[in-house]
Design a protein around this motif. Structure first.
Motif, PDB file in Angstrom:
ATOM      1  N   PHE A 165       1.080  -1.184   0.118  1.00  0.00           N
ATOM      2  CA  PHE A 165      -0.202  -0.095  -0.185  1.00  0.00           C
ATOM      3  C   PHE A 165       0.907   1.314  -0.215  1.00  0.00           C
ATOM      4  CE2 PHE A 165      -3.873  -2.988   2.421  1.00  0.00           C
ATOM      5  CZ  PHE A 165      -3.967  -3.327   0.969  1.00  0.00           C
ATOM      6  N   GLY A 166       2.417   1.387   0.737  1.00  0.00           N
ATOM      7  CA  GLY A 166       2.618   2.110   0.823  1.00  0.00           C
ATOM      8  C   GLY A 166       3.298   2.855  -0.481  1.00  0.00           C
ATOM      9  N   LEU A 167       4.235   1.399  -1.418  1.00  0.00           N
ATOM     10  CA  LEU A 167       4.538   1.601  -2.690  1.00  0.00           C
ATOM     11  C   LEU A 167       3.265   2.449  -3.283  1.00  0.00           C
ATOM     12  CD1 LEU A 167       6.806   0.968  -4.167  1.00  0.00           C
ATOM     13  CD2 LEU A 167       6.317  -1.343  -4.499  1.00  0.00           C
ATOM     14  N   GLY A 168       2.701   1.841  -2.988  1.00  0.00           N
ATOM     15  CA  GLY A 168       1.005   2.427  -4.396  1.00  0.00           C
ATOM     16  C   GLY A 168       0.866   3.758  -4.175  1.00  0.00           C
ATOM     17  N   ALA A 169       0.410   4.120  -2.541  1.00  0.00           N
ATOM     18  CA  ALA A 169       0.957   5.401  -2.147  1.00  0.00           C
ATOM     19  C   ALA A 169       1.782   6.237  -3.121  1.00  0.00           C
ATOM     20  CB  ALA A 169       0.244   5.633  -0.758  1.00  0.00           C
TER      21      ALA A 169
END
Length: 131
Positions: free
Chosen positions: A54-58
């Motif tokens: 999720f952090g990478l996507g954000a």
């Protein structure tokens, strides 16, 4: 003789207003997914490998959103192809006619011109003739 074809309604490119609204829609959807990734990164417990996902996507989705928003439709993509124009063939040959070449050569500079602007004797041609 070549007659240009009129473009049909289906071969015209997308209008600028429709293109802009399509790009804005792509940007907003991608940024919405980014916000969802931020929320899921904080809310989903316990923290694990998917938190990093999720952090990478954000982190990556803003770049993707801008690239997708800036890529418009290619106007040449929907244009009908025009047939190639060629020179007429010479009678009796299977190849197109060679274009006629006109060569222009500059005459040699006169060195014995008087200062009053009147030209001196005519220059010699390379063939030996005077012009």
């Amino acid at each position: 003789m070549f007659r240009p074809k009129r473009p049909s309604a289906t071969s015209l490119p997308q209008s600028p207003r429709d293109d802009e609204s399509s790009r804005i829609r792509k940007y907003l959807v991608t940024m919405g997914i980014r916000v969802l990734c931020l929320v899921l990164m904080v809310v989903v417990q316990p923290y694990s490998w998917y938190t990093w996902l999720f952090g990478l996507g954000a982190a990556v989705l803003p770049y993707v959103a801008v690239v997708l928003a800036n890529v418009g439709k290619d106007a040449h993509e929907t244009q009908p192809e025009r047939p190639e124009l060629s020179l007429p063939a010479q009678p009796g040959s299977g190849t197109p006619a060679e274009p006629k070449v006109i060569r222009v050569a500059e005459a040699p500079r006169l060195t014995d011109q008087p200062h009053d602007g009147v030209a001196g004797p005519a220059p010699e041609h390379p063939d030996g003739d005077r012009t």
